[in-house]
Each structure stands twice: as C-alpha cells, then as structure tokens.
Write an enzyme that holds these catalytic residues in place. Structure first.
Site, mmCIF file in Angstrom:
data_model
loop_
_atom_site.group_PDB
_atom_site.id
_atom_site.type_symbol
_atom_site.label_atom_id
_atom_site.label_comp_id
_atom_site.label_asym_id
_atom_site.label_seq_id
_atom_site.Cartn_x
_atom_site.Cartn_y
_atom_site.Cartn_z
ATOM 1 N N ASN A 1 0.889 -1.250 0.010
ATOM 2 C CA ASN A 1 0.092 0.127 -0.081
ATOM 3 C C ASN A 1 0.900 1.113 0.065
ATOM 4 O OD1 ASN A 1 0.618 0.637 2.836
ATOM 5 N ND2 ASN A 1 -0.524 -1.173 3.404
ATOM 6 N N PRO B 1 -2.718 -11.915 9.966
ATOM 7 C CA PRO B 1 -2.709 -11.845 11.498
ATOM 8 C C PRO B 1 -3.011 -10.320 11.797
ATOM 9 C CG PRO B 1 -0.407 -12.483 11.120
ATOM 10 C CD PRO B 1 -1.249 -12.447 9.849
HETATM 11 O O1 C5P Z 1 -8.228 -2.653 11.084
HETATM 12 P P1 C5P Z 1 -7.180 -1.610 10.396
HETATM 13 O O2 C5P Z 1 -5.960 -1.953 9.715
HETATM 14 O O3 C5P Z 1 -7.885 -0.343 10.081
HETATM 15 O O4 C5P Z 1 -6.589 -1.081 11.993
HETATM 16 C C1 C5P Z 1 -5.627 -0.056 12.052
HETATM 17 C C2 C5P Z 1 -4.828 -0.370 13.138
HETATM 18 O O5 C5P Z 1 -4.294 -1.856 13.327
HETATM 19 C C3 C5P Z 1 -3.264 0.451 13.097
HETATM 20 O O6 C5P Z 1 -2.995 0.669 14.516
HETATM 21 C C4 C5P Z 1 -2.658 -0.993 12.425
HETATM 22 O O7 C5P Z 1 -1.307 -0.799 12.949
HETATM 23 C C5 C5P Z 1 -3.245 -2.081 13.313
HETATM 24 N N1 C5P Z 1 -3.034 -3.293 12.367
HETATM 25 C C6 C5P Z 1 -2.190 -4.500 12.584
HETATM 26 N N2 C5P Z 1 -2.306 -5.470 12.089
HETATM 27 C C7 C5P Z 1 -2.927 -5.580 10.955
HETATM 28 C C8 C5P Z 1 -3.917 -4.586 10.599
HETATM 29 C C9 C5P Z 1 -4.081 -3.378 11.241
HETATM 30 O O8 C5P Z 1 -1.452 -4.430 13.773
HETATM 31 N N3 C5P Z 1 -3.107 -6.988 10.280
#
Ligand code: C5P
Length: 401
Positions: free
Chosen positions: A210, A305
C-alpha cells in the site's frame, strides 16, 4: 509527574475565556508537587477571580505592579527570581504581541522581562487572530528567544468559530511543563512503534502493498527519543533514515512484523501500531516467477494476522495505541476499532489527506474521551500524540481510568 515535584511554577494568566481552565491547571500543578504563584493581568481578573487562584495555589495572587503592600511582601524583581518555570496559560494574542516587543507595562510583562527562568506559553484565541500574520510573526520571535509554545489545539471555539486557537487542556499543559525539566516527557519509557507498509510476496519479483510512507511513525519515533524514551521501530520497507537514538528492526511481511512485535512486547511499556499492515497476503507463494498467459488472472488471498490485536491480548500487555486511517465516518470507525481491538488509545485520521503527506489532523479516542489534534506537521502532531499517550498511560497506571 515526578519532574514537577518541588518545582516553583509562576503561573501567568492573561485575559481570555480559557482563563477558567487556569483554576484546574493550578490544582493539577499543585497536586503534582509544584509550588505555584499566580500573576494575573487586569483583564484576566475579569474572567476569573484572584481569590479562586489564591485558594487553589495557597499563595497570594499578584495583579498590579504598583501595589505597595504586595511589593513589600514579594516585589516584582523577587517574583521574577523565584520560579523554575514561568508558564502563561492562557496567553492572549495581545499579550504575545506585548512580550514580543519586550514591553513591561504591567506586573506579568515586567516579571517576564526580569526573569531568567525558562518561559512557556499556552496561546488561546480566535482562529483568525491565531492565523493572522502579525501573531505568527510574533510567535516566531518568541520561539527564536527560546520560549516554548504549547499548542494551541483545534476545535470549536467559545465565539462559535472552528479552528486552531483553543488552549490545550490543563492535563496536556501539565505534561508538557513536566517535560521541560531534565527528565523528559517520556523518560524511562520503553516504546515499540510499528511503521510503514508491509509487502506480501506473490512470487520472487512481485508483491502486494500500500502507499504508506512511514512518515507518521518515524516522526513519533524521533519525538519519543528526544523526549527520553527508549524507542524500537519495527519498520516495513520505507525510504526514510533511521532517527537518532532509535533501534530499528527491518521487516518485510505482516508475518515478520508480527513475530518481531511479539518478541519485543514483553520488554515494552507502550506499543504503538502505526504500520499500515496489509490485510491480506497471497494464499500461495509461487517459487518461480509467474508467467503471463491468460487475459485475466486470479489471485487467492488469505487474511493476515492482526498484530495490534495480538499485542493487546497478551497477558502482560503494554499500553496499546492504534491508528485508524479511514476514508469515511472516521470517528465512528475509529471508535469501533478502539473497542474491537481492545486498545487503550486510538488516533483516527483521514487516509486520503494523510497518506504520504507531511501534515496530519487526527482525533484521539479513548474509552472516556476524545480530542482533536492538528492539522499541523506530522512532527508537531507527533508531540501532541506522545503528550496524550503520557497522560493516558499515567492515568491507567494510577487507576484513574
Ligand atoms: O483494521 P485496521 O487496519 O484499520 O486497523 C488499524 C490499526 O491496526 C493500526 O494501528 C494498525 O497498525 C493495526 N493493524 C495491525 N495488524 C493488522 C492490521 C492493522 O496491527 N493486520
């Protein structure tokens, strides 16, 4: 707030609606162990009474320069020599202009001109007055003289406008004042920060990723190290230099980031998940480069994960801070993530405006409150975020949450 214990703080109050918050600030400073003496301008006394501040500080409040009785007690020069810190909160636009010119026509400006103590100001004014070039130039002058400027914050203003100019909350001003003393805002804290994107390999030459630049995480790491924390950055592939005094662990995929995070978590106090972790990875890794053949190609993906959820679920969990970059219903999605991932604090922001940019605005969300941060440079918002992390971390440690 160990670093404020036994410190002498001269609290200056100028005229503005935010002056009512100075009562709470006085109470918090005193509670943190500081001795507080209050000096008010005449217009400040229109907003809050000296008696209130006297009761909260336990010391006589100074309001005029030419008061023989007050001068017989502690004259303005003695008052200027007394503090370890002069803190002016709120500081009006007019007062900023006055001190930038070095005027001494009331008790507070006179003390400022005569003191050798460090000075910090917490501006509070209407957003148009804040953005006016005259105010900005005056602030630059004060900054060049080494005066610390706390805030301001943004949000709804007493006059109905919305924008930058709100005085920071007393708890934040307290934490920033403590940070001015030797120990540093985050002294002794061990902080792990995940950064950047992850890359999920399809074959030896291709990957899914990304547009995350890593700038926010690196700004946080830079500011945290400067504030005295021991910082470890677990970084996906980014084009940024490692900040000074920061330990960096490079990873590529979400799986590697998870393993490094789990390994670091037991020895950290605060875990900040800033990384834009890829949500999915290819279900199969092709050992050989995939050849072009059909017009369409199907790639099966499997879920990665969730790193921060795994950290928050640890038995001995660190204070866990997440980010939510959203494109719509930002605060609503943020609040939902705070609860679902069981985080202590979350910064929600607009992904479209933030990705790759040098500036950011965000909303901090926690179980009992929220606060708007920025818009400002990522470095400047990083400092506000760390101040809030310190405050919330202390609140949790003291069971005030
Ligand atoms: O669910 P989302 O990706 O929007 O959540 C964002 C938060 O979760 C951020 O703090 C990101 O670093 C963390 N995250 C994570 N592992 C993932 C996806 C997101 O630690 N696989």
């Amino acid at each position: 707030m160990k670093s404020l214990s036994n410190r002498r703080v001269l609290l200056g109050i100028t005229g503005g609606i935010a002056a009512y918050k100075s009562a709470e600030l006085t109470r918090l400073l005193t509670k943190a162990g500081a001795e507080v003496r209050v000096v008010m301008t005449q217009s400040a006394t229109e907003f809050i009474t000296p008696l209130t501040l006297q009761a909260l500080s336990g010391n006589r409040v100074h309001t005029t320069l030419l008061d023989t009785e007050a001068e017989a007690g502690m004259g303005h020069i003695e008052l200027a020599r007394w503090p370890d810190l002069v803190l002016i909160a709120p500081t009006s636009a007019n007062f900023i202009a006055k001190i930038s010119e070095g005027k001494a026509d009331d008790i507070l400006s006179t003390v400022l001109l005569a003191t050798k103590a460090p000075i910090a100001i917490a501006p509070a004014m209407n957003q148009a007055m804040w953005s006016n070039q005259a105010t900005q130039q005056n602030l630059q002058t004060l900054q060049q003289r080494g005066i610390a400027i706390f805030g301001p914050g943004s949000g709804e203003q007493a006059c109905g406008d919305v924008g930058l100019g709100r005085m920071l909350e007393p708890e934040q001003i307290l934490a920033m004042s403590a940070a001015l003393f030797d120990e540093g805002l985050l002294a002794g804290l061990r902080i792990v920060i995940t950064a950047g994107p992850t890359q999920e390999a399809i074959d030896p030459v291709r990957y899914i990723s990304n547009r995350s630049s890593g700038k926010m995480a690196y700004a946080l790491a830079t500011e945290a190290a400067q504030a005295g924390a021991q910082v470890t950055l677990i970084s996906g592939p980014v084009a940024l230099a490692t900040p000074e005094r920061v330990k960096r662990i490079d990873v590529i995929s979400a799986q590697e980031m998870l393993e490094a995070s789990i390994a670091c978590a037991p020895a950290c106090d605060v875990f900040i998940g800033v990384a834009a972790v890829a949500d999915y990875r290819p279900a199969q890794f092709a050992e050989q480069k995939i050849k072009k053949s059909d017009d369409t190609m199907h790639l099966e993906l499997t879920k990665n994960p969730d790193i921060i959820t795994a950290i928050a679920a640890l038995e001995k969990r660190p204070f866990t801070v997440g980010f939510a970059a959203e494109t719509n219903s930002i605060e609503q999605h943020g609040a939902e993530k705070l609860a679902r991932k069981k985080l202590d604090l979350l910064f929600a922001n607009d992904a479209n405006a933030t990705l790759g940019s040098d500036s950011i605005s965000a909303t901090a969300l926690w179980s009992k409150g929220s606060q708007a941060l920025g818009p400002a440079s990522k470095r400047s918002v990083a400092l506000q975020m760390l101040t809030l992390i310190r405050t919330r971390y202390d609140a949790r440690a003291n069971h005030r949450d």
